[in-house]
Structure formats: C-alpha cells, structure tokens
Design a protein around this motif. Sequence first.
Motif, PDB file in Angstrom:
ATOM      1  N   MET A   1       0.900  -1.381   0.031  1.00 26.67           N
ATOM      2  CA  MET A   1      -0.115   0.121   0.056  1.00 26.67           C
ATOM      3  C   MET A   1       0.775   1.120  -0.077  1.00 26.67           C
ATOM      4  SD  MET A   1      -2.688   1.649   2.740  1.00 26.67           S
ATOM      5  CE  MET A   1      -3.679   0.013   3.095  1.00 26.67           C
ATOM      6  N   SER A   2       0.578   2.213  -1.031  1.00 27.98           N
ATOM      7  CA  SER A   2       1.381   3.369  -0.883  1.00 27.98           C
ATOM      8  C   SER A   2       1.043   4.409   0.166  1.00 27.98           C
ATOM      9  CB  SER A   2       0.956   4.021  -2.526  1.00 27.98           C
ATOM     10  OG  SER A   2       1.471   3.375  -3.116  1.00 27.98           O
ATOM     11  N   THR A   3       1.940   5.213   0.617  1.00 30.73           N
ATOM     12  CA  THR A   3       1.440   6.050   1.643  1.00 30.73           C
ATOM     13  C   THR A   3       1.098   7.539   1.230  1.00 30.73           C
ATOM     14  OG1 THR A   3       3.387   5.122   3.015  1.00 30.73           O
ATOM     15  CG2 THR A   3       2.793   7.414   3.700  1.00 30.73           C
ATOM     16  N   ILE A   4       0.246   8.027   1.602  1.00 27.00           N
ATOM     17  CA  ILE A   4      -0.137   9.354   1.438  1.00 27.00           C
ATOM     18  C   ILE A   4       0.472  10.408   2.655  1.00 27.00           C
ATOM     19  CG2 ILE A   4      -2.118  11.252   1.537  1.00 27.00           C
ATOM     20  CD1 ILE A   4      -3.959   8.614   0.822  1.00 27.00           C
ATOM     21  N   THR A   5       1.132  11.360   2.043  1.00 26.61           N
ATOM     22  CA  THR A   5       1.806  12.237   2.941  1.00 26.61           C
ATOM     23  C   THR A   5       1.173  13.726   2.597  1.00 26.61           C
ATOM     24  OG1 THR A   5       3.821  11.010   2.443  1.00 26.61           O
ATOM     25  CG2 THR A   5       3.963  13.648   3.275  1.00 26.61           C
ATOM     26  N   ARG A   6       0.785  14.199   3.916  1.00 26.17           N
ATOM     27  CA  ARG A   6       0.084  15.647   3.898  1.00 26.17           C
ATOM     28  C   ARG A   6       0.963  16.637   4.636  1.00 26.17           C
ATOM     29  NH1 ARG A   6      -4.909  13.650   2.414  1.00 26.17           N
ATOM     30  NH2 ARG A   6      -5.542  11.803   3.205  1.00 26.17           N
ATOM     31  N   LEU A   7       0.804  17.761   4.037  1.00 26.29           N
ATOM     32  CA  LEU A   7       1.632  18.903   4.498  1.00 26.29           C
ATOM     33  C   LEU A   7       0.691  20.017   4.779  1.00 26.29           C
ATOM     34  CD1 LEU A   7       3.351  17.382   2.156  1.00 26.29           C
ATOM     35  CD2 LEU A   7       5.036  19.042   2.563  1.00 26.29           C
ATOM     36  N   CYS A   8       1.296  20.956   5.775  1.00 24.42           N
ATOM     37  CA  CYS A   8       0.577  21.957   6.456  1.00 24.42           C
ATOM     38  C   CYS A   8      -1.103  21.515   6.639  1.00 24.42           C
ATOM     39  CB  CYS A   8       0.402  23.251   5.419  1.00 24.42           C
ATOM     40  SG  CYS A   8       2.213  23.661   5.018  1.00 24.42           S
ATOM     41  N   VAL A   9      -0.854  20.444   7.566  1.00 26.87           N
ATOM     42  CA  VAL A   9      -2.288  19.937   8.033  1.00 26.87           C
ATOM     43  C   VAL A   9      -2.969  20.934   8.980  1.00 26.87           C
ATOM     44  CG1 VAL A   9      -3.521  17.842   8.881  1.00 26.87           C
ATOM     45  CG2 VAL A   9      -1.465  17.678   7.295  1.00 26.87           C
ATOM     46  N   GLY A  10      -4.238  21.199   8.610  1.00 25.35           N
ATOM     47  CA  GLY A  10      -5.109  21.957   9.532  1.00 25.35           C
ATOM     48  C   GLY A  10      -6.185  21.045  10.012  1.00 25.35           C
ATOM     49  N   GLN A  11      -7.094  21.620  10.664  1.00 21.69           N
ATOM     50  CA  GLN A  11      -8.370  21.028  10.922  1.00 21.69           C
ATOM     51  C   GLN A  11      -9.193  21.042   9.886  1.00 21.69           C
ATOM     52  OE1 GLN A  11     -10.619  23.196  13.785  1.00 21.69           O
ATOM     53  NE2 GLN A  11     -12.350  21.584  13.919  1.00 21.69           N
ATOM     54  N   ARG A  12      -9.345  21.475   8.905  1.00 22.87           N
ATOM     55  CA  ARG A  12     -10.180  21.539   7.724  1.00 22.87           C
ATOM     56  C   ARG A  12      -9.738  20.816   6.590  1.00 22.87           C
ATOM     57  NH1 ARG A  12     -13.438  26.437   7.995  1.00 22.87           N
ATOM     58  NH2 ARG A  12     -14.634  24.980   9.859  1.00 22.87           N
ATOM     59  N   LEU A  13      -8.316  21.327   6.399  1.00 24.04           N
ATOM     60  CA  LEU A  13      -7.785  20.855   5.241  1.00 24.04           C
ATOM     61  C   LEU A  13      -6.274  21.010   5.218  1.00 24.04           C
ATOM     62  CD1 LEU A  13      -6.426  23.586   3.840  1.00 24.04           C
ATOM     63  CD2 LEU A  13      -8.993  24.276   3.651  1.00 24.04           C
ATOM     64  N   SER A  14      -5.612  20.124   4.303  1.00 23.53           N
ATOM     65  CA  SER A  14      -4.337  20.120   4.124  1.00 23.53           C
ATOM     66  C   SER A  14      -3.648  21.108   2.835  1.00 23.53           C
ATOM     67  CB  SER A  14      -3.713  18.856   3.899  1.00 23.53           C
ATOM     68  OG  SER A  14      -3.966  17.868   5.181  1.00 23.53           O
ATOM     69  N   ALA A  16      -1.372  20.630   1.048  1.00 22.05           N
ATOM     70  CA  ALA A  16      -0.869  19.640  -0.052  1.00 22.05           C
ATOM     71  C   ALA A  16      -0.826  18.183   0.283  1.00 22.05           C
ATOM     72  CB  ALA A  16       0.606  20.142  -0.236  1.00 22.05           C
ATOM     73  N   SER A  17      -0.694  17.422  -0.653  1.00 17.96           N
ATOM     74  CA  SER A  17      -0.564  16.013  -0.278  1.00 17.96           C
ATOM     75  C   SER A  17       0.112  15.253  -1.282  1.00 17.96           C
ATOM     76  CB  SER A  17      -1.823  15.274  -0.120  1.00 17.96           C
ATOM     77  OG  SER A  17      -2.724  15.330  -1.259  1.00 17.96           O
ATOM     78  N   VAL A  18       0.997  14.284  -1.014  1.00 16.60           N
ATOM     79  CA  VAL A  18       1.653  13.591  -2.251  1.00 16.60           C
ATOM     80  C   VAL A  18       1.239  12.243  -2.079  1.00 16.60           C
ATOM     81  CG1 VAL A  18       3.932  13.029  -2.785  1.00 16.60           C
ATOM     82  CG2 VAL A  18       3.631  15.064  -1.687  1.00 16.60           C
ATOM     83  N   PHE A  19       0.980  11.504  -3.405  1.00 16.49           N
ATOM     84  CA  PHE A  19       0.675  10.199  -3.297  1.00 16.49           C
ATOM     85  C   PHE A  19       1.107   9.922  -4.795  1.00 16.49           C
ATOM     86  CE2 PHE A  19      -2.537   6.811  -4.874  1.00 16.49           C
ATOM     87  CZ  PHE A  19      -2.196   5.906  -3.554  1.00 16.49           C
ATOM     88  N   ASN A  20       1.941   8.587  -4.704  1.00 14.66           N
ATOM     89  CA  ASN A  20       2.687   7.990  -5.975  1.00 14.66           C
ATOM     90  C   ASN A  20       3.355   8.855  -6.670  1.00 14.66           C
ATOM     91  OD1 ASN A  20       1.543   5.368  -5.181  1.00 14.66           O
ATOM     92  ND2 ASN A  20      -0.117   5.462  -6.415  1.00 14.66           N
ATOM     93  N   GLY A  21       3.976   9.912  -6.189  1.00 13.85           N
ATOM     94  CA  GLY A  21       4.895  10.951  -6.818  1.00 13.85           C
ATOM     95  C   GLY A  21       4.196  11.947  -7.619  1.00 13.85           C
ATOM     96  N   ILE A  22       2.840  12.028  -7.043  1.00 14.40           N
ATOM     97  CA  ILE A  22       1.830  13.082  -7.545  1.00 14.40           C
ATOM     98  C   ILE A  22       1.629  14.263  -6.426  1.00 14.40           C
ATOM     99  CG2 ILE A  22      -0.126  13.856  -8.761  1.00 14.40           C
ATOM    100  CD1 ILE A  22       1.462  12.314 -10.798  1.00 14.40           C
ATOM    101  N   VAL A  23       1.785  15.288  -6.881  1.00 14.28           N
ATOM    102  CA  VAL A  23       1.826  16.526  -5.634  1.00 14.28           C
ATOM    103  C   VAL A  23       0.340  17.176  -5.885  1.00 14.28           C
ATOM    104  CG1 VAL A  23       2.350  18.626  -4.754  1.00 14.28           C
ATOM    105  CG2 VAL A  23       4.086  16.865  -5.357  1.00 14.28           C
ATOM    106  N   HIS A  24      -0.331  17.309  -5.092  1.00 16.69           N
ATOM    107  CA  HIS A  24      -1.755  17.873  -5.038  1.00 16.69           C
ATOM    108  C   HIS A  24      -1.714  19.102  -4.280  1.00 16.69           C
ATOM    109  CE1 HIS A  24      -3.416  14.380  -7.183  1.00 16.69           C
ATOM    110  NE2 HIS A  24      -2.727  13.589  -6.473  1.00 16.69           N
TER     111      HIS A  24
END
Length: 117
Positions: A1-14, A16-24
């Motif tokens: 299973m691939s890991t989801i990394t979240r950056l600047c996580v707040g109560q309502r939203l992050s 950014a997130s990174v999954f399988n080499g794609i930045v959102h």
Amino acid sequence: MSTITRLCVGQRLSEASVFNGIVHLGGMVPESGAADIRSQTADVLAQVDAHLAACGSDKSRILRVQIYLANIADIGGMNAVWDAWVAPGHAPPRATVQAALADPAWRIEMVVTAAQR
C-alpha cells in the motif's frame, strides 16, 4: 500500500498531499486580500513555488492548473504575471473560470497538480 503524505495539515484541510509521486496542492489563495489581481497572483504563485519545493517538485513539473477568478475581467492582469512566472517550454494545461470565492477580498484561487522530481 502506498503512503499518502500531507503537508501543512489543519483542522479543515491540508495545503498539499503527495501520493505515488503526484503532488496535489489545495486551493492556494492570496495571503492578503487588499492587493490588486497582479499582486494577488504573484502571492499565490510564490506559495505554489514554496509548496512544490517542500513536496520535491517545481513549476516545470506541473501537470495541470485550475484557476478561479472572482471577476473574469481580471484575466489580463493575471495572465501578465502568469506568463512571466511559467517555466519556458513547460506551460501546463490550464483552465480559468469565474467563480464566487470564499472570501470576497480574494480575486484568485489556484489548484495545482504536479509530478515529483
């Protein structure tokens, strides 16, 4: 299973997130609503640069961008800043639409998807 990394996580939203080499990147909005469209666009693009760098990417790796303008009449001013910022030869697919933004002081919001290096 691939890991989801979240950056600047707040109560309502992050921010950014990174999954399988794609930045959102979530909706990037100006930090100050007092500025004109050129200043707000430059502010948002600086945030995009910073978040992409933190996620191991850069503007030459952008896969697509969605741009929301509070007033489509601002597209000329936004494009002037965008054109100076975009990496030569790497203009990503982009959609620009008029939308009611969450804060009436915001003139622009961007959603960005990019590949990691």
